[in-house]
Write a protein that holds these residues in place. Structure first.
Motif, mmCIF file in Angstrom:
data_model
loop_
_atom_site.group_PDB
_atom_site.id
_atom_site.type_symbol
_atom_site.label_atom_id
_atom_site.label_comp_id
_atom_site.label_asym_id
_atom_site.label_seq_id
_atom_site.Cartn_x
_atom_site.Cartn_y
_atom_site.Cartn_z
ATOM 1 N N GLY A 46 0.788 -1.232 0.000
ATOM 2 C CA GLY A 46 0.000 0.000 0.000
ATOM 3 C C GLY A 46 0.816 1.275 0.000
ATOM 4 O O GLY A 46 0.301 2.358 0.257
ATOM 5 N N TYR A 47 2.115 1.173 -0.299
ATOM 6 C CA TYR A 47 2.985 2.347 -0.329
ATOM 7 C C TYR A 47 2.442 3.411 -1.270
ATOM 8 O O TYR A 47 2.554 4.610 -1.013
ATOM 9 C CB TYR A 47 4.382 1.909 -0.785
ATOM 10 C CG TYR A 47 5.296 2.994 -1.292
ATOM 11 C CD1 TYR A 47 5.759 3.993 -0.430
ATOM 12 C CD2 TYR A 47 5.710 3.023 -2.625
ATOM 13 C CE1 TYR A 47 6.603 4.979 -0.892
ATOM 14 C CE2 TYR A 47 6.552 4.006 -3.080
ATOM 15 C CZ TYR A 47 7.008 4.986 -2.225
ATOM 16 O OH TYR A 47 7.848 5.976 -2.680
ATOM 17 N N TYR A 48 1.813 2.985 -2.349
ATOM 18 C CA TYR A 48 1.322 3.911 -3.362
ATOM 19 C C TYR A 48 0.076 3.287 -3.977
ATOM 20 O O TYR A 48 0.079 2.117 -4.311
ATOM 21 C CB TYR A 48 2.411 4.092 -4.433
ATOM 22 C CG TYR A 48 2.132 5.240 -5.349
ATOM 23 C CD1 TYR A 48 2.522 6.532 -5.018
ATOM 24 C CD2 TYR A 48 1.441 5.023 -6.539
ATOM 25 C CE1 TYR A 48 2.232 7.585 -5.846
ATOM 26 C CE2 TYR A 48 1.157 6.086 -7.376
ATOM 27 C CZ TYR A 48 1.561 7.360 -7.019
ATOM 28 O OH TYR A 48 1.261 8.397 -7.846
ATOM 29 N N PRO A 49 -1.021 4.053 -4.078
ATOM 30 C CA PRO A 49 -2.236 3.448 -4.624
ATOM 31 C C PRO A 49 -2.090 3.212 -6.126
ATOM 32 O O PRO A 49 -1.727 4.129 -6.855
ATOM 33 C CB PRO A 49 -3.320 4.497 -4.329
ATOM 34 C CG PRO A 49 -2.594 5.790 -4.240
ATOM 35 C CD PRO A 49 -1.192 5.486 -3.763
ATOM 36 N N PHE A 50 -2.347 2.018 -6.578
ATOM 37 C CA PHE A 50 -2.209 1.706 -8.002
ATOM 38 C C PHE A 50 -3.152 0.559 -8.315
ATOM 39 O O PHE A 50 -3.232 -0.411 -7.560
ATOM 40 C CB PHE A 50 -0.764 1.295 -8.315
ATOM 41 C CG PHE A 50 -0.553 0.801 -9.734
ATOM 42 C CD1 PHE A 50 -0.590 1.678 -10.800
ATOM 43 C CD2 PHE A 50 -0.315 -0.561 -9.990
ATOM 44 C CE1 PHE A 50 -0.391 1.221 -12.099
ATOM 45 C CE2 PHE A 50 -0.112 -1.011 -11.290
ATOM 46 C CZ PHE A 50 -0.150 -0.122 -12.340
ATOM 47 N N THR A 51 -3.844 0.693 -9.402
ATOM 48 C CA THR A 51 -4.687 -0.396 -9.893
ATOM 49 C C THR A 51 -4.223 -0.735 -11.294
ATOM 50 O O THR A 51 -4.185 0.140 -12.169
ATOM 51 C CB THR A 51 -6.175 0.025 -9.906
ATOM 52 O OG1 THR A 51 -6.574 0.314 -8.568
ATOM 53 C CG2 THR A 51 -7.046 -1.079 -10.481
ATOM 54 N N GLY A 52 -3.850 -1.992 -11.495
ATOM 55 C CA GLY A 52 -3.423 -2.400 -12.830
ATOM 56 C C GLY A 52 -2.432 -3.543 -12.755
ATOM 57 O O GLY A 52 -2.233 -4.158 -11.702
ATOM 58 N N VAL A 53 -1.806 -3.816 -13.907
ATOM 59 C CA VAL A 53 -0.766 -4.847 -13.969
ATOM 60 C C VAL A 53 0.494 -4.283 -13.319
ATOM 61 O O VAL A 53 0.971 -3.213 -13.701
ATOM 62 C CB VAL A 53 -0.478 -5.246 -15.431
ATOM 63 C CG1 VAL A 53 0.694 -6.236 -15.486
ATOM 64 C CG2 VAL A 53 -1.719 -5.843 -16.092
ATOM 65 N N LEU A 54 1.009 -4.990 -12.318
ATOM 66 C CA LEU A 54 2.203 -4.539 -11.605
ATOM 67 C C LEU A 54 3.460 -4.893 -12.420
ATOM 68 O O LEU A 54 3.406 -5.680 -13.357
ATOM 69 C CB LEU A 54 2.227 -5.227 -10.243
ATOM 70 C CG LEU A 54 3.030 -4.590 -9.108
ATOM 71 C CD1 LEU A 54 2.528 -3.197 -8.799
ATOM 72 C CD2 LEU A 54 2.928 -5.448 -7.849
ATOM 73 N N GLY A 55 4.614 -4.303 -12.028
ATOM 74 C CA GLY A 55 5.903 -4.714 -12.601
ATOM 75 C C GLY A 55 6.501 -3.708 -13.558
ATOM 76 O O GLY A 55 5.796 -3.140 -14.400
ATOM 77 N N HIS A 56 7.821 -3.477 -13.426
ATOM 78 C CA HIS A 56 8.482 -2.515 -14.313
ATOM 79 C C HIS A 56 9.867 -2.972 -14.760
ATOM 80 O O HIS A 56 10.457 -2.367 -15.632
ATOM 81 C CB HIS A 56 8.561 -1.142 -13.634
ATOM 82 C CG HIS A 56 9.228 -1.168 -12.302
ATOM 83 N ND1 HIS A 56 8.561 -1.503 -11.142
ATOM 84 C CD2 HIS A 56 10.510 -0.944 -11.939
ATOM 85 C CE1 HIS A 56 9.403 -1.478 -10.123
ATOM 86 N NE2 HIS A 56 10.595 -1.142 -10.577
ATOM 87 N N GLU A 57 10.413 -4.027 -14.152
ATOM 88 C CA GLU A 57 11.716 -4.550 -14.599
ATOM 89 C C GLU A 57 11.454 -5.660 -15.615
ATOM 90 O O GLU A 57 10.844 -6.670 -15.287
ATOM 91 C CB GLU A 57 12.490 -5.132 -13.408
ATOM 92 C CG GLU A 57 12.822 -4.119 -12.330
ATOM 93 C CD GLU A 57 13.622 -4.734 -11.172
ATOM 94 O OE1 GLU A 57 13.927 -5.939 -11.224
ATOM 95 O OE2 GLU A 57 13.916 -4.000 -10.219
#
Lengths: 318, 318
Positions: A46-57
């Protein structure tokens, strides 16, 4: 499409995600391999609210790029900040701070823990043939490590300490040795030490950290204790780089920062091209950090594994 | 000798203090005029344990200097850090951070709220004839303001904000206008505004401070609220200068520092010579900050006066 979906702090594996359609200027990319990092773990907490597909690497392959078909079939990595090009920050030469940015798997844009993703062609970099997927997937965190040298002039004669020898701390320490500086790292586990030693990093326990001895200290633990240790180690007018995800508020004694005139620099995303050059030249090999690889279907187990103490990098293969 | 003595957080006026005897290399100085600053007030509140004659802002006259008799009779100001010249910090060109330092009226050395004090001849600077005592007594705080420009390259095209327009904030804002930069200050009182306007400083209320607009922000309030306002005002990769006395621990959200990659620089004592040059040339006239002058005998009343809200500079004349 299959993928890991984050919503209301709950991560789920889904097979019903819509196939992404690349907007104007973007490419459709098949994800070949992806990595779980501390920010992903913090986002599930819950550090940052986000809805969607996770992951950036990730490392992937361009399937379709209507505006730039020459990219199709290429193996690529991609800068995660997608910028507008016309706000005050973009025009001031700070595109990673774009006021209208979306960030892959972090802010307003689906990420890479899925079969496919999209990114602007302008964000892509081709992966050299001699850099296998298992190395290329570390381009984003290694770029974040290189950001330190974009921000701080590390001299070849400097003494540099990295506090925290986990996933990112290792890449930071290794890349800092390439400056020629004397690099030290605070270690807690034998494996951390074993991974650092081939790079000529001198390992210290937290009790062994010398007072006022370092020109630059990189705080990579994200804890108030790590920051206090960094302050203890840096000499007056030296530099502390904050290179971690800090949840909530930290209690900090600011008076010693003033009295000793330290510099404190926050550090986030970094340049991809130098990271790729280091791996192409074989100066760094991040594959020693890989603990496990899971198929996407077992993504939730992969997250549990990545969250365990002492675990370095867990990969996902869609 | 008469003087103000601090012991166990209790300040007393005494007439039985021993006449100081200058050690080898030092001068005996008659204090002509002295100033009370925020650090003095914090020390009475217990910010730092100290027993001795308080005070470090002064202008005086050399009575006796056995090792350098050419100084006798000269009107002087003096750098407050007395350094060893052989520790790691001194040898690294950071003498104000000397590991063995004493500091006038702050650390291991009697100060200037007395008839006489001593300092090494090497710490003294002659006061130009056209700088009267009432200006020269501001050399130390103006030097502290000039330290900002020693540490941070303030460009003539920068936008700079000073948070806190009290004693020190005024000197900071005034001196920053000499860079040619656009200088703003957060004001709370009409008098703060009136003192800033002749220098071309644009005054703002805290509600008027713009988001992400400033290249450099100087935090001169010593409060967590001031620091939060500074973070709000500075743009990504901009610089926040901590220029105050921070008592105890502050709760700080470090995550926005990392995400926006801000630089935070602690700032303490500064160079005396540029401060004297500014006053000699008439570029600054700190006398507008003087609220009251008390004889040394009424020193305790002077401290009460200086501690009141909205009061700028209170002077003591021995």
């Amino acid at each position: 499409m299959r993928g890991l979906w984050l919503e209301n702090r709950k991560l789920t594996y889904r097979e019903d995600l819509p196939m992404p359609e690349p907007p104007e200027g973007e490419a459709l990319i098949r994800v070949r391999l992806a990595g779980i990092c501390a920010t992903d773990l913090e986002m599930v907490r819950g550090y940052y609210p986000f809805t969607g597909v996770l992951g950036h690497e990730f490392v992937g392959e361009v399937v379709r790029a209507p505006s730039a078909p020459e990219w199709e079939g290429k193996r690529v990595v991609g800068e995660i900040n997608v910028t507008c090009g016309h706000c005050a920050q973009c025009l001031a030469g700070r595109p990673t701070h774009c006021e209208n940015r979306t960030v892959l798997g972090i802010l307003g844009r689906n990420g890479v823990f899925a079969e496919y993703t999209t990114l602007p062609v302008a964000n892509l970099l081709p992966v050299p043939d001699n850099v296998p997927d298992e190395k290329a997937v570390f381009t984003e965190p290694l770029a974040a490590a290189m950001e330190i040298q974009e921000q701080v002039h590390v001299h070849p004669t400097d003494k540099v300490l990295v506090v925290g020898a986990g996933r990112l701390g290792q890449l930071i320490a290794w890349s800092l040795t390439l400056t020629g500086a004397e690099v030290y790292a605070v270690v807690r586990r034998e494996r951390q030490r074993a991974l650092l030693e081939p790079y000529g990093v001198t390992c210290l326990t937290s009790e062994e950290v010398p007072h006022w001895a370092m020109d630059v200290v990189v705080e990579a633990t994200g804890t108030p204790g790590g920051l206090a240790l960094a302050k203890e180690a840096v000499h007056p007018r030296g530099t502390i780089v904050l290179k971690s995800t800090y949840a909530g508020e930290a209690k900090v004694r600011l008076s010693p920062w003033v009295v000793d005139e330290v510099h404190v620099v926050g550090s986030r995303c970094g340049p991809f091209a130098p990271a790729l050059r280091h791996m192409e030249a074989g100066r760094l090999d991040p594959r020693t950090l890989i603990d496990a690889e899971y198929p996407l279907e077992e993504g939730l187990a992969a997250f549990e594994h990545a969250a365990q103490r002492g675990v370095f990098k867990v990969l996902l293969r869609p």
